[in-house]
Design a protein around this motif. Structure first.
Motif, PDB file in Angstrom:
ATOM      1  N   GLY A 185      -3.216  16.342 -45.168  1.00  7.85           N
ATOM      2  CA  GLY A 185      -2.050  15.860 -46.323  1.00  7.85           C
ATOM      3  C   GLY A 185      -0.628  16.415 -45.286  1.00  7.85           C
ATOM      4  N   TYR A 186      -0.248  17.095 -44.669  1.00 16.05           N
ATOM      5  CA  TYR A 186       0.476  17.219 -43.771  1.00 16.05           C
ATOM      6  C   TYR A 186       0.824  16.031 -42.851  1.00 16.05           C
ATOM      7  CZ  TYR A 186      -0.376  22.097 -45.755  1.00 16.05           C
ATOM      8  OH  TYR A 186      -0.589  23.257 -46.745  1.00 16.05           O
ATOM      9  N   VAL A 187      -0.406  16.053 -41.910  1.00 17.72           N
ATOM     10  CA  VAL A 187       0.315  14.923 -41.127  1.00 17.72           C
ATOM     11  C   VAL A 187       0.466  13.708 -42.219  1.00 17.72           C
ATOM     12  CG1 VAL A 187      -1.591  12.964 -39.518  1.00 17.72           C
ATOM     13  CG2 VAL A 187      -1.784  15.694 -39.965  1.00 17.72           C
ATOM     14  N   ASP A 188      -0.073  12.922 -43.009  1.00 22.49           N
ATOM     15  CA  ASP A 188      -0.061  11.888 -44.397  1.00 22.49           C
ATOM     16  C   ASP A 188       1.455  12.040 -44.966  1.00 22.49           C
ATOM     17  OD1 ASP A 188      -2.245  10.718 -42.605  1.00 22.49           O
ATOM     18  OD2 ASP A 188      -3.178  11.476 -43.697  1.00 22.49           O
ATOM     19  N   ARG A 189       2.106  13.616 -44.839  1.00 26.12           N
ATOM     20  CA  ARG A 189       3.340  13.921 -45.722  1.00 26.12           C
ATOM     21  C   ARG A 189       3.081  13.788 -47.105  1.00 26.12           C
ATOM     22  NH1 ARG A 189       3.971  15.858 -40.391  1.00 26.12           N
ATOM     23  NH2 ARG A 189       5.557  14.843 -39.352  1.00 26.12           N
ATOM     24  N   SER A 190       1.768  13.595 -47.829  1.00 23.56           N
ATOM     25  CA  SER A 190       1.176  13.547 -49.409  1.00 23.56           C
ATOM     26  C   SER A 190       1.682  15.007 -49.495  1.00 23.56           C
ATOM     27  CB  SER A 190      -0.364  12.799 -49.043  1.00 23.56           C
ATOM     28  OG  SER A 190      -1.354  13.859 -48.313  1.00 23.56           O
ATOM     29  N   HIS A 191       1.300  16.300 -48.985  1.00 24.47           N
ATOM     30  CA  HIS A 191       1.136  17.439 -50.045  1.00 24.47           C
ATOM     31  C   HIS A 191       1.846  18.233 -49.088  1.00 24.47           C
ATOM     32  CE1 HIS A 191      -2.752  15.976 -50.817  1.00 24.47           C
ATOM     33  NE2 HIS A 191      -3.227  16.933 -51.308  1.00 24.47           N
ATOM     34  N   SER A 192       2.623  19.132 -49.790  1.00 26.35           N
ATOM     35  CA  SER A 192       3.514  20.459 -49.473  1.00 26.35           C
ATOM     36  C   SER A 192       3.496  21.648 -48.730  1.00 26.35           C
ATOM     37  CB  SER A 192       4.771  20.862 -50.475  1.00 26.35           C
ATOM     38  OG  SER A 192       3.807  20.627 -51.796  1.00 26.35           O
ATOM     39  N   MET A 193       3.977  22.490 -48.518  1.00 25.81           N
ATOM     40  CA  MET A 193       3.385  23.490 -48.311  1.00 25.81           C
ATOM     41  C   MET A 193       4.131  24.919 -49.177  1.00 25.81           C
ATOM     42  SD  MET A 193       3.633  23.763 -44.122  1.00 25.81           S
ATOM     43  CE  MET A 193       2.680  23.274 -42.595  1.00 25.81           C
ATOM     44  N   TRP A 194       3.522  25.523 -50.177  1.00 26.29           N
ATOM     45  CA  TRP A 194       3.729  26.348 -50.873  1.00 26.29           C
ATOM     46  C   TRP A 194       4.684  27.279 -50.034  1.00 26.29           C
ATOM     47  CZ3 TRP A 194       3.347  31.105 -51.405  1.00 26.29           C
ATOM     48  CH2 TRP A 194       2.544  31.426 -51.066  1.00 26.29           C
ATOM     49  N   TRP A 195       4.201  28.183 -49.513  1.00 29.77           N
ATOM     50  CA  TRP A 195       5.228  29.215 -48.810  1.00 29.77           C
ATOM     51  C   TRP A 195       6.653  29.035 -48.165  1.00 29.77           C
ATOM     52  CZ3 TRP A 195       0.736  26.993 -47.509  1.00 29.77           C
ATOM     53  CH2 TRP A 195       0.375  26.865 -45.833  1.00 29.77           C
ATOM     54  N   GLU A 196       6.543  27.435 -47.415  1.00 29.53           N
ATOM     55  CA  GLU A 196       7.560  27.364 -46.931  1.00 29.53           C
ATOM     56  C   GLU A 196       9.240  26.624 -48.631  1.00 29.53           C
ATOM     57  OE1 GLU A 196       9.015  27.383 -44.174  1.00 29.53           O
ATOM     58  OE2 GLU A 196       7.278  27.171 -43.371  1.00 29.53           O
ATOM     59  N   THR A 197       8.093  26.167 -48.947  1.00 32.42           N
ATOM     60  CA  THR A 197       9.024  25.301 -50.467  1.00 32.42           C
ATOM     61  C   THR A 197       9.381  26.410 -51.422  1.00 32.42           C
ATOM     62  OG1 THR A 197       7.398  23.810 -50.561  1.00 32.42           O
ATOM     63  CG2 THR A 197       9.341  24.082 -52.901  1.00 32.42           C
ATOM     64  N   GLY A 198       8.452  27.815 -51.664  1.00 31.22           N
ATOM     65  CA  GLY A 198       9.303  28.604 -52.209  1.00 31.22           C
ATOM     66  C   GLY A 198       9.752  29.222 -51.402  1.00 31.22           C
ATOM     67  N   ALA A 199       9.972  29.482 -50.046  1.00 32.06           N
ATOM     68  CA  ALA A 199      10.627  30.474 -49.565  1.00 32.06           C
ATOM     69  C   ALA A 199      12.276  29.482 -49.326  1.00 32.06           C
ATOM     70  CB  ALA A 199      10.602  31.204 -47.443  1.00 32.06           C
ATOM     71  N   ALA A 200      12.074  28.002 -48.945  1.00 33.93           N
ATOM     72  CA  ALA A 200      13.724  27.674 -49.558  1.00 33.93           C
ATOM     73  C   ALA A 200      14.329  27.792 -50.364  1.00 33.93           C
ATOM     74  CB  ALA A 200      13.515  26.257 -49.093  1.00 33.93           C
ATOM     75  N   LEU A 201      13.677  27.555 -52.195  1.00 31.56           N
ATOM     76  CA  LEU A 201      14.151  28.020 -53.436  1.00 31.56           C
ATOM     77  C   LEU A 201      14.776  28.832 -52.944  1.00 31.56           C
ATOM     78  CD1 LEU A 201      13.938  26.457 -55.277  1.00 31.56           C
ATOM     79  CD2 LEU A 201      11.837  27.148 -56.127  1.00 31.56           C
ATOM     80  N   LEU A 202      13.951  29.819 -53.167  1.00 29.84           N
ATOM     81  CA  LEU A 202      14.520  31.491 -53.146  1.00 29.84           C
ATOM     82  C   LEU A 202      16.070  31.718 -52.033  1.00 29.84           C
ATOM     83  CD1 LEU A 202      10.694  33.251 -53.196  1.00 29.84           C
ATOM     84  CD2 LEU A 202      13.078  33.433 -54.936  1.00 29.84           C
TER      85      LEU A 202
END
Length: 333
Positions: A136-153
């Motif tokens: 899912g990361y290779v194909d950009r179909s899924h996200s990494m919650w720990w990176e998203t959460g860090a960016a949001l906070l």
């Protein structure tokens, strides 16, 4: 005392305790104590390998080490006469009672810095390594919650202590039943704040073409890491099996070779269960690795092997010696 400050104090106490334990274990190892704890070998886990950038809020700092520390870790193991093996050689090494102590390096998630910063270090020493790739990361179909959460906070006006506390709560929410739903909700909140969760993945991880080129290097082997990076132990058996099978299919399509190794996302007892170990064996994986810490010994279940994290908070050469000794895990096990 606010919850953020309490969390900060707890983090400080925990790190001090771990540091003290590593220092003590290193001294014991140097004195030749508890030699049996070393076992037959050790598998190390890494994620990011890149130059350090100082950040006031860095909830994922434990997931990154510098190229200089990776070099120091390899040199330490070489000085102790460890054989540095590819992961797929572990079953044979464990079966051979005369095999010298060995160490294995693995990296999770397929970050671009594994190619740009880790590969040059491994190549300098001729050390093989395995990169576990989530489709899912290779194909950009899924996200990494720990990176998203860090960016949001990071965009929040809260104090660093309050951000760390919020990040801890986020992890507790996501890593439970319904993980996909919780991640989707986080991605929606991020989008409302102008953050594209999939773009973060595209920036950080190798795509299919890059992986194909990367995997062609003689020191590099790709392993399965599921498609969605969800905790397999919280999925029903059919879905867990599909995650493993589809991951192997995707890697085979990229590299032209079916993977024989798998790393269970998160890898703790909740996320990687005996059912998942049996599934991995049934699907043809010869080695499966968890994140349960420990050294290797003959007779261990090959689809449930422990790994030891090279943690970004403890980047000293003598700590590598302490970890390889196995003493910290005997003292805390």
């Amino acid at each position: 005392m606010g919850s953020g400050l309490r969390q900060s104090l707890r983090r400080g106490v925990k790190r001090a305790a771990i540091t003290g334990g590593l220092e003590a274990a290193g001294l014991m190892a140097a004195a030749g104590l508890m030699g049996a704890a070393r076992g037959r070998g050790i598998i190390f886990t890494l994620h990011h390998v890149r130059p350090k950038i100082a950040r006031a809020f860095d909830p994922n700092g434990h997931l990154e080490v510098t190229p200089e520390f990776l070099d120091a870790a390899i040199r330490q193991l070489q000085a102790q006469n460890y054989r540095l093996l590819p992961l797929d050689r572990v079953p044979a090494a464990l079966a051979d009672a005369a095999h010298p102590p060995f160490a294995v390096f693995t990296l999770d998630d397929g970050y671009r810095n594994n190619r740009d910063h880790a590969l040059p270090v491994f190549a300098r020493h001729g050390v093989p390594f395995t990169v576990f790739v989530a489709g899912g990361y290779v194909d950009r179909s899924h996200s990494m919650w720990w990176e998203t959460g860090a960016a949001l906070l990071e965009k929040s006006d809260a104090s660093p202590a309050e951000k760390y506390a919020a990040f801890a709560r986020l992890g507790e929410t996501i890593l439970r039943a319904g993980e996909a739903r919780h991640v989707a909700d986080l991605d929606r909140r991020a989008a409302e704040a102008g953050i594209d969760a999939r773009a973060i993945v595209a920036e950080l991880t190798l795509d299919a073409d890059e992986l194909k080129s990367f995997a062609a290097h003689p020191l590099v082997t790709l392993g399965a890491h599921t498609i969605s990076h969800r905790a397999l132990g919280l999925l029903d058996e059919a879905e867990a099996e599909q995650e493993m099978r589809a991951s192997a299919d995707r890697i085979e399509a990229i590299a032209g070779k079916r993977p024989t190794t798998i790393a269970y996302p998160y890898g703790d007892p909740l996320a990687a269960t005996p059912r998942d170990f049996a599934l991995a064996a049934r699907l043809g994986f010869s080695v499966g690795v968890t994140t349960r810490p420990g050294t290797l010994s003959a007779g261990q279940l090959l689809t449930a092997l422990p790994r030891v994290s090279l943690n970004g908070f403890y980047q000293k050469r003598r700590y590598v010696r302490a970890l390889a000794s196995g003493i910290p895990f005997r003292l805390t096990g």
